[in-house]
Design a protein around this motif. Structure first.
Motif, mmCIF file in Angstrom:
data_model
loop_
_atom_site.group_PDB
_atom_site.id
_atom_site.type_symbol
_atom_site.label_atom_id
_atom_site.label_comp_id
_atom_site.label_asym_id
_atom_site.label_seq_id
_atom_site.Cartn_x
_atom_site.Cartn_y
_atom_site.Cartn_z
ATOM 1 N N UNK A 51 0.639 -1.171 -0.184
ATOM 2 C CA UNK A 51 0.048 -0.070 0.028
ATOM 3 C C UNK A 51 1.016 1.536 0.111
ATOM 4 N N UNK A 52 1.660 1.338 0.438
ATOM 5 C CA UNK A 52 2.561 2.950 0.843
ATOM 6 C C UNK A 52 3.253 2.852 -0.191
ATOM 7 N N UNK A 53 3.745 1.957 -1.522
ATOM 8 C CA UNK A 53 4.511 1.975 -2.616
ATOM 9 C C UNK A 53 2.847 2.514 -3.302
ATOM 10 N N UNK A 54 2.012 1.914 -3.243
ATOM 11 C CA UNK A 54 1.010 2.075 -4.538
ATOM 12 C C UNK A 54 1.079 2.998 -4.117
ATOM 13 N N UNK A 55 0.364 4.617 -3.323
ATOM 14 C CA UNK A 55 0.817 5.921 -2.652
ATOM 15 C C UNK A 55 2.226 6.115 -3.858
ATOM 16 N N UNK A 56 3.322 5.919 -3.551
ATOM 17 C CA UNK A 56 4.421 6.146 -3.930
ATOM 18 C C UNK A 56 4.549 6.420 -4.986
ATOM 19 N N UNK A 57 4.202 5.422 -5.564
ATOM 20 C CA UNK A 57 3.622 5.500 -7.553
ATOM 21 C C UNK A 57 3.094 5.840 -7.521
ATOM 22 N N UNK A 58 1.909 5.958 -7.192
ATOM 23 C CA UNK A 58 0.827 7.213 -7.540
ATOM 24 C C UNK A 58 1.491 8.491 -7.828
ATOM 25 N N UNK A 59 1.999 8.656 -7.125
ATOM 26 C CA UNK A 59 3.173 10.162 -6.313
ATOM 27 C C UNK A 59 3.346 10.627 -7.574
ATOM 28 N N UNK A 61 3.827 9.587 -10.510
ATOM 29 C CA UNK A 61 2.496 9.248 -11.732
ATOM 30 C C UNK A 61 2.953 8.692 -12.056
ATOM 31 N N UNK A 62 3.419 7.384 -11.561
ATOM 32 C CA UNK A 62 4.009 5.784 -12.857
ATOM 33 C C UNK A 62 2.735 5.261 -13.044
ATOM 34 N N UNK A 63 1.248 6.373 -13.382
ATOM 35 C CA UNK A 63 -0.040 5.123 -13.896
ATOM 36 C C UNK A 63 -0.116 4.314 -14.945
ATOM 37 N N UNK A 64 0.875 3.988 -15.660
ATOM 38 C CA UNK A 64 0.459 2.792 -16.401
ATOM 39 C C UNK A 64 0.956 1.672 -15.746
ATOM 40 N N UNK A 65 2.174 2.030 -14.808
ATOM 41 C CA UNK A 65 2.424 0.673 -14.013
ATOM 42 C C UNK A 65 1.757 0.430 -13.127
ATOM 43 N N UNK A 66 1.162 1.035 -12.093
ATOM 44 C CA UNK A 66 0.630 0.814 -10.801
ATOM 45 C C UNK A 66 -1.150 0.806 -11.129
ATOM 46 N N UNK A 67 -1.616 1.039 -12.915
ATOM 47 C CA UNK A 67 -2.397 0.614 -12.824
ATOM 48 C C UNK A 67 -2.609 -0.986 -13.415
ATOM 49 N N UNK A 68 -1.293 -1.428 -13.821
ATOM 50 C CA UNK A 68 -0.939 -3.031 -14.203
ATOM 51 C C UNK A 68 -0.961 -4.009 -13.000
ATOM 52 N N UNK A 69 -0.986 -3.182 -11.609
ATOM 53 C CA UNK A 69 -0.648 -3.951 -10.505
ATOM 54 C C UNK A 69 -1.603 -4.577 -10.361
ATOM 55 N N UNK A 70 -1.255 -6.106 -9.200
ATOM 56 C CA UNK A 70 -2.830 -6.750 -8.646
ATOM 57 C C UNK A 70 -3.461 -5.856 -7.955
ATOM 58 N N UNK A 71 -1.984 -5.600 -6.972
ATOM 59 C CA UNK A 71 -2.518 -5.137 -6.038
ATOM 60 C C UNK A 71 -3.696 -4.056 -6.125
ATOM 61 N N UNK A 72 -4.044 -3.113 -6.764
ATOM 62 C CA UNK A 72 -5.232 -2.535 -6.584
ATOM 63 C C UNK A 72 -6.666 -3.110 -6.671
ATOM 64 N N UNK A 73 -6.099 -4.874 -7.057
ATOM 65 C CA UNK A 73 -7.524 -5.630 -7.117
ATOM 66 C C UNK A 73 -7.820 -6.377 -6.158
ATOM 67 N N UNK A 74 -6.586 -6.414 -4.878
ATOM 68 C CA UNK A 74 -6.541 -7.693 -3.644
ATOM 69 C C UNK A 74 -6.359 -7.530 -2.835
ATOM 70 N N UNK A 75 -6.575 -5.834 -2.589
ATOM 71 C CA UNK A 75 -7.055 -4.406 -1.226
ATOM 72 C C UNK A 75 -8.378 -5.584 -1.465
ATOM 73 N N UNK A 76 -8.427 -5.641 -0.012
ATOM 74 C CA UNK A 76 -9.987 -6.057 0.160
ATOM 75 C C UNK A 76 -10.859 -5.152 1.378
ATOM 76 N N UNK A 77 -10.453 -3.604 1.157
ATOM 77 C CA UNK A 77 -10.639 -2.426 1.281
ATOM 78 C C UNK A 77 -11.336 -2.461 3.181
ATOM 79 N N UNK A 78 -10.876 -2.823 4.081
ATOM 80 C CA UNK A 78 -10.765 -3.445 5.524
ATOM 81 C C UNK A 78 -10.757 -1.758 6.183
ATOM 82 N N UNK A 79 -10.218 -0.813 5.468
ATOM 83 C CA UNK A 79 -9.794 0.601 6.247
ATOM 84 C C UNK A 79 -9.224 0.362 7.376
ATOM 85 N N UNK A 80 -8.484 -0.828 7.208
ATOM 86 C CA UNK A 80 -6.891 -0.553 8.302
ATOM 87 C C UNK A 80 -5.444 0.549 8.222
#
Length: 139
Positions: A51-59, A61-80
């Protein structure tokens, strides 16, 4: 010539940051990479990007790499991650905005409109995409 290329890339990154901040309602640049979100994430062991790497990649502007990650789909939105962030960044909302961006496929709207998708398209979506879209619709 290198300077022009760097400036252009920088502007593209800034546009991506601005778009994700608009959709999520969060300030990405407030994150200072403490890693508390990743340390508490129950899905971190399964993610290709923490998650912290997701934020860093977004900061960055690594759009293509970030949107291609599996992590954005594995997040279960638990809000921890949201509760652990000392800067009160709602990281789950940022991840939701990344999913929406990936699903919109270039559309200019700020939110995925589930009701406008065909039944086939809705059936092909990962379940978390539906949950995220419904939370946006009802909040």
């Amino acid at each position: 010539m290198n300077t022009t290329l760097h400036i252009s890339s920088s502007r593209l990154g800034s546009a991506f940051v601005a778009r994700i901040e608009k959709i999520s309602g969060q300030k990405l640049l407030a994150c200072y990479q403490c890693g508390k979100c990743s340390a508490g994430c129950p899905m971190a062991a399964h993610m290709d990007v923490m998650p912290n790497q997701i934020i860093r990649m977004a900061q960055l502007g690594m759009q293509e790499q970030l949107l291609a990650t599996r992590a954005i789909w594995l997040c279960v939105s638990c809000m921890t991650c949201n509760t652990r962030c000392p800067k009160d960044i709602r990281i789950a909302e940022v991840i939701e905005s990344l999913r929406e961006t990936a699903l919109r496929n270039g559309q200019r709207d700020d939110h995925l409109k589930i009701g406008e998708l065909s039944p086939e398209a809705r059936g092909a979506l990962p379940p978390i995409a539906m949950i995220s879209a419904m939370r946006k619709l009802t909040s």
